[in-house]
Design a protein around this motif. Sequence first.
Motif, PDB file in Angstrom:
ATOM      1  N   GLY A 100       0.822  -1.209   0.000  1.00 24.54           N
ATOM      2  CA  GLY A 100       0.000   0.000   0.000  1.00 24.54           C
ATOM      3  C   GLY A 100       0.856   1.259   0.000  1.00 24.54           C
ATOM      4  O   GLY A 100       0.593   2.217  -0.727  1.00 24.54           O
ATOM      5  N   LYS A 101       1.913   1.247   0.818  1.00 31.98           N
ATOM      6  CA  LYS A 101       2.786   2.426   0.873  1.00 31.98           C
ATOM      7  C   LYS A 101       3.537   2.612  -0.441  1.00 31.98           C
ATOM      8  O   LYS A 101       3.759   3.737  -0.884  1.00 31.98           O
ATOM      9  CB  LYS A 101       3.801   2.257   2.004  1.00 31.98           C
ATOM     10  N   GLU A 102       3.927   1.506  -1.054  1.00 33.32           N
ATOM     11  CA  GLU A 102       4.671   1.613  -2.313  1.00 33.32           C
ATOM     12  C   GLU A 102       3.772   2.111  -3.436  1.00 33.32           C
ATOM     13  O   GLU A 102       4.198   2.904  -4.282  1.00 33.32           O
ATOM     14  CB  GLU A 102       5.296   0.252  -2.658  1.00 33.32           C
ATOM     15  N   ILE A 103       2.507   1.671  -3.431  1.00 35.52           N
ATOM     16  CA  ILE A 103       1.550   2.184  -4.415  1.00 35.52           C
ATOM     17  C   ILE A 103       1.384   3.689  -4.203  1.00 35.52           C
ATOM     18  O   ILE A 103       1.408   4.478  -5.139  1.00 35.52           O
ATOM     19  CB  ILE A 103       0.187   1.463  -4.290  1.00 35.52           C
ATOM     20  N   ALA A 104       1.249   4.088  -2.928  1.00 34.22           N
ATOM     21  CA  ALA A 104       1.066   5.503  -2.597  1.00 34.22           C
ATOM     22  C   ALA A 104       2.236   6.334  -3.129  1.00 34.22           C
ATOM     23  O   ALA A 104       2.044   7.397  -3.724  1.00 34.22           O
ATOM     24  CB  ALA A 104       0.924   5.684  -1.082  1.00 34.22           C
ATOM     25  N   GLY A 105       3.448   5.849  -2.916  1.00 33.05           N
ATOM     26  CA  GLY A 105       4.632   6.588  -3.339  1.00 33.05           C
ATOM     27  C   GLY A 105       4.694   6.751  -4.853  1.00 33.05           C
ATOM     28  O   GLY A 105       4.914   7.853  -5.364  1.00 33.05           O
TER      29      GLY A 105
END
Lengths: 321, 259
Positions: A100-105
Amino acid sequence: MAQVLVPVEFDPAGTGVRKTTLEALTAARALGEPAAVVLGAPGAAAGVRDILAEYGAGTVYVAESPDLEDYLVAPKAEVLARLVAEKSPAAVVIPSSPEGKEIAGRLAIKTGSGFLTDVTEIAGDGTATQVAFAGSTVVHARVTVGTPIYTLRGNSVTPEPAPAAAVEETVPVAVSDAAKATRVTDRVVEQKSSRPELTEASIVVSGGRGVASAENFSLIQALADSLRAAVGASRAAVDSGFYPHTFQVGQTGKTVSPQLYIAVGISGAIQHRAGMQTSKTIVAINKDPEAPIFELADFGVVGDLNTVVPAATQQITAAAS
Amino acid sequence: MNIVVLVKQVPDSGSERRLDPSDNTVARATADNVINEMDEYAIEEALTVKEAAGGEVTVLTVGPDTATDAIRKALSMGADKAVHVSDPAIHGACAVQTSAILAAALGRLDYDLVLCGAESTDGQVSVMPALLAERLGIAQLSGARKLTVQGSVVRVERQTDGGFWQLEASLPAIVSTWDTINEPRYPSFKGIMAAKKKPVQTLTLADLGIEASAVGLGTATSQVLDFAGRPPKGQGVKVSDEGDGADKLVDYLVSQKIV
Ligand SMILES: Cc1cc2nc3c(=O)[nH]c(=O)nc-3n(C[C@H](O)[C@H](O)[C@H](O)COP(=O)(O)OP(=O)(O)OC[C@H]3O[C@@H](n4cnc5c(N)ncnc54)[C@H](O)[C@@H]3O)c2cc1C
Ligand SMILES: Nc1ncnc2c1ncn2[C@@H]1O[C@H](COP(=O)(O)O)[C@@H](O)[C@H]1O
């Protein structure tokens, strides 16, 4: 009302959505109408539409393609970026898992937006609450550029049903070659457990170095099972080989925020606190009355875990039957 | 095989850390600063790959002048040289901006593989590999507990809940490493002495062709509005086990409606 995009996180068993998705749908309502986004292999949306409807998704965007499964993160960010451009949502709220964090970034770079990770609360004006430095500091922050992107920390919002239409809309998936740089060639499950998932459990029982051996961790497991809890471990317990690394709680392990956290034979080092300090209620069992974990504990027992834990397990089991 | 390792200096997670009330940024000047512990695993992995495949290990950091301590540590472990981007205008930069600076610096270096830690302990966002892969158009293999390089193919076991994913990509690629991947070496006396003579190139934003106004607190993509210490928990109850510890514990759980 503007939409708020919520990418769906499936549970690893592939049988439904993770609780974090329902939390994100709930938090998203502060900013607009939640629109769930299914990013998965063909057929992924079929089994989850009802639960998404129950938790407030007015729309379900369905993006299905083997490419979304076969390559790491980048294809999902690409599909989302196109949706952001087309639908101009008020915000994007993503469960705060590693993916999720990598998608956000990636989405932030693609859409020229700012993003905030591990938020515990989102207010109607877009202000987010975050917890910094091992839980010692509470921060309010906001995104100042583009479409605000948030990742929501697990267990910080209680999922609340709010039935909505969940109108499905198919999203065409065309993934660029650049987004296919990293192939996922295998997914291996090493620990199957009948216990609740650590980051989602409402009760967590963790053991530390004080448990003294891998065999003795059965005491921790028995107490956990009597409470239908997940089992966690400190890094010292993991490094000593008492319990597998996937269950480590703390700065370099999982962050948990359950209703009840029971720390057994754990001293309460700052790096351990980082992963559990926001638990609602904290109970500690430790033979050292000076152990720093007692500073955090709502209820502490100074005593030997080898006598206290089995006796408590027995009483809880008796009370439950 | 040319490898760049990204290293960040952070306030020691074991000592008191705070935000600076004057501008709500991490108080780095007064902190007890150390190399981000997770980055030591990336350095160790870089040295291991170099030992097998040859080539050079370059350390890259974006941070204030004090970050030279983190660079020295990496060089004394065995890295060959370092690039340090330092500029007063970077103060207060957000992750999006830091990734632009790192990407610009990487653009001037010759690399096959970029290694970094799985997360920095002061921000704990774990997003840098994704941001850089996106900007540089290279493969992202994040969260590694195992890494192998064979010719131009890199394979990684990505640590997940309850297991791992096997990832595969062609070089160039960026890989982030967890603390399960190896055991970082301690710098030897010889290593510490040798580090003093290794080249460290210092770059400013102007050297990288980045406008000072494009980064830093004033133009960050997110902004801290305010902060406060978490309200201290009310003093809890502490009982001594006199043979009745379990009874009292269970009574408490009953009173909390848990049992
Ligand atoms: C960068 C970094 C990251 C880290 N990340 C993490 C992390 O993610 N998670 C984490 O947990 N740690 C982490 N650590 C390690 C952390 O600093 C501590 O070393 C660790 O948490 C200690 O684990 P512990 O409490 O089990 O062991 P100890 O500190 O050794 O404590 C054991 C406790 O058990 C008690 N005890 C012993 N015997 C008994 C008995 N019979 N009955 C009752 N009590 C008993 C003792 O009184 C003691 O308080 C990290 C450290 C660093 C530097
Ligand atoms: N300012 C920086 N300079 C160099 N490397 C960095 C910097 N910030 C983050 N990194 C690298 O990116 C990794 C992940 O950081 P983060 O995304 O901040 O959790 C760290 O372990 C570092 O290797």
